[in-house]
Design a protein around this motif. Structure first.
Motif, short mmCIF file in Angstrom:
data_model
loop_
_atom_site.label_atom_id
_atom_site.label_comp_id
_atom_site.label_asym_id
_atom_site.label_seq_id
_atom_site.Cartn_x
_atom_site.Cartn_y
_atom_site.Cartn_z
N PHE A 59 -1.84 -2.39 -2.13
CA PHE A 59 -2.20 -1.95 -0.82
C PHE A 59 -3.16 -2.40 -0.09
O PHE A 59 -4.18 -2.43 -0.77
CB PHE A 59 -2.13 -0.22 -0.51
CG PHE A 59 -0.78 0.53 -0.89
CD1 PHE A 59 0.27 0.42 -0.25
CD2 PHE A 59 -0.65 0.75 -2.23
CE1 PHE A 59 1.54 1.05 -0.50
CE2 PHE A 59 0.57 1.60 -2.70
CZ PHE A 59 1.74 1.75 -1.72
N GLN A 60 -3.20 -2.81 1.07
CA GLN A 60 -4.44 -3.08 1.99
C GLN A 60 -4.86 -1.76 2.67
O GLN A 60 -3.91 -1.19 3.16
CB GLN A 60 -4.37 -4.18 3.05
CG GLN A 60 -3.81 -5.58 2.37
CD GLN A 60 -5.00 -6.04 1.76
OE1 GLN A 60 -6.32 -5.42 2.00
NE2 GLN A 60 -5.00 -7.26 1.25
N ARG A 61 -6.04 -1.17 2.33
CA ARG A 61 -6.31 0.02 2.82
C ARG A 61 -7.29 0.03 4.06
O ARG A 61 -8.21 -0.82 3.86
CB ARG A 61 -6.73 1.06 1.68
CG ARG A 61 -5.94 1.18 0.62
CD ARG A 61 -6.45 1.70 -0.52
NE ARG A 61 -5.73 2.11 -1.59
CZ ARG A 61 -5.29 1.53 -2.40
NH1 ARG A 61 -5.48 -0.30 -2.50
NH2 ARG A 61 -4.80 1.83 -3.45
N ASP A 62 -7.13 0.89 5.06
CA ASP A 62 -8.23 1.00 6.09
C ASP A 62 -7.97 2.38 6.56
O ASP A 62 -7.37 3.28 6.01
CB ASP A 62 -8.21 0.17 7.34
CG ASP A 62 -6.83 0.30 8.02
OD1 ASP A 62 -6.31 1.48 8.08
OD2 ASP A 62 -6.40 -0.78 8.67
N GLN A 95 -4.25 3.22 8.37
CA GLN A 95 -3.05 2.88 7.74
C GLN A 95 -3.16 2.32 6.21
O GLN A 95 -4.19 1.73 6.03
CB GLN A 95 -2.15 2.12 8.56
CG GLN A 95 -2.67 0.70 8.88
CD GLN A 95 -1.82 -0.16 9.91
OE1 GLN A 95 -0.83 0.28 10.21
NE2 GLN A 95 -2.48 -1.18 10.22
N VAL A 96 -2.01 2.19 5.54
CA VAL A 96 -1.95 1.37 4.45
C VAL A 96 -0.84 0.46 4.69
O VAL A 96 0.28 0.59 5.02
CB VAL A 96 -1.74 2.20 3.02
CG1 VAL A 96 -2.96 3.21 2.81
CG2 VAL A 96 -0.53 3.10 3.19
N GLY A 119 1.76 6.12 3.67
CA GLY A 119 0.83 6.64 3.70
C GLY A 119 0.50 7.50 2.30
O GLY A 119 1.69 8.10 1.70
N SER A 134 -3.75 9.31 -5.01
CA SER A 134 -4.44 8.01 -4.92
C SER A 134 -4.70 7.37 -6.34
O SER A 134 -4.87 6.36 -6.62
CB SER A 134 -5.58 8.42 -4.03
OG SER A 134 -5.17 8.71 -2.65
#
Length: 292
Positions: free
Chosen positions: A48-51, A54-55, A17, A33
């Protein structure tokens, strides 16, 4: 590509994270970031897939993370080399073993000699061990394979005979041994595919023209032991790993001499990592002293 961008990416992947990476790097989360965003933008990659919660590393991120683990470990090796005069060795030693029994003679003594090294031990079959070492997720592996691969350095820990074992109340006291053909008449408890013990047993059965069909397949040696102790069937283990358990007793396998060798291994290219070198040299020295 800048060093700061790679370092930011590596710590996000390592800690799972942006917030935890920022804490580790003593930076703000927006700064971390931004470094990762620039890395992705400059090279047209999604790492990264971000939501919100979580990453998760993408496939490209997984590949880059494997490279950065090597990169930053090399950096640490350079620092260690330049400060070799330091008496104390610290860091983390992660061990993955197909059986922890092969570590019991060494870990206590090693911790006494190197109290600043933190040790973690987890279990896995031979395939798990090799995968984790090659992914830089562990430093030392214990495997039952005599030839784990050309990329591995090996220290032989010896061998022991494979035996059957069953719950004491399940088999009569006059059952002194079992042949391969007699095993077909009993429910068998096998480990998962990838277990060298299982592979050796199945290979020997095929040579004898016999098919051994497990009644239960369990993941991990301890799961097999508990199932066998409950009376679920007959399991198999090397004598060196049998241990002490009043619930079960050994049953020798008649007419065969199946040996399970054990080796301590690490990635050859990581031989200069101080904790790896210290542990391998320590174990080799203890084995030499006890064999005299």
């Amino acid at each position: 590509m800048r060093y700061s961008q790679l370092r930011a990416f590596h710590h996000v992947a390592l800690h799972g994270g942006f917030s935890r990476a920022a804490e580790a790097l003593f930076l703000t989360q927006p700064a971390v970031s931004e470094q990762v965003r620039r890395l992705e933008q400059d090279h047209d990659l999604l790492l990264f897939q971000r939501d919100r919660k979580q990453v998760v590393l993408t496939a490209a991120g997984e590949r880059l993370f494997r490279f950065t683990k090597q990169y930053f470990e090399t950096e640490a090796q350079i620092e260690d080399f330049l400060s070799e005069s330091r008496a104390a060795i610290d860091g983390e030693l992660r061990i993955i073993a197909d059986s922890a029994h092969h570590l019991t003679d060494y870990l206590g003594q090693f911790r006494a000699a190197y109290p600043n090294i933190t040790i973690t031990v987890r279990s896995g079959n031979t395939n798990d061990v090799l995968d984790e070492l090659r992914a830089y997720n562990a430093e030392i592996g214990i495997v039952g394979s005599p030839s784990p691969g050309k990329d591995m350095t090996l220290l032989d820990l010896g061998s022991a005979r494979i035996v059957g074992f069953a719950a004491r109340e399940r088999v009569s006291d006059d059952l002194l041994s079992l042949s391969m053909s007699e095993l077909q008449n009993h429910p068998l408890v096998f480990r998962e595919k990838g277990s060298k013990t299982r592979q050796k047993l199945e290979d020997e059965a095929r040579r004898a023209g016999i098919t051994l069909n497990p009644a239960i397949v369990a993941e991990g040696r301890e799961a097999v032991r508990e199932l066998v102790a409950s009376g679920a069937g007959i399991g198999f283990v090397s004598q060196a790993e049998f241990g002490r358990d009043d619930r079960i007793r050994q049953i020798p396998l008649e007419g065969v001499d199946l040996q399970m060798g054990e080796s301590m291994i690490h990635l050859t290219q990581r031989a200069d990592v101080r904790v790896i070198r210290a542990f391998m040299e320590f174990v080799a020295r203890i084995r030499n002293e006890t064999s005299v």
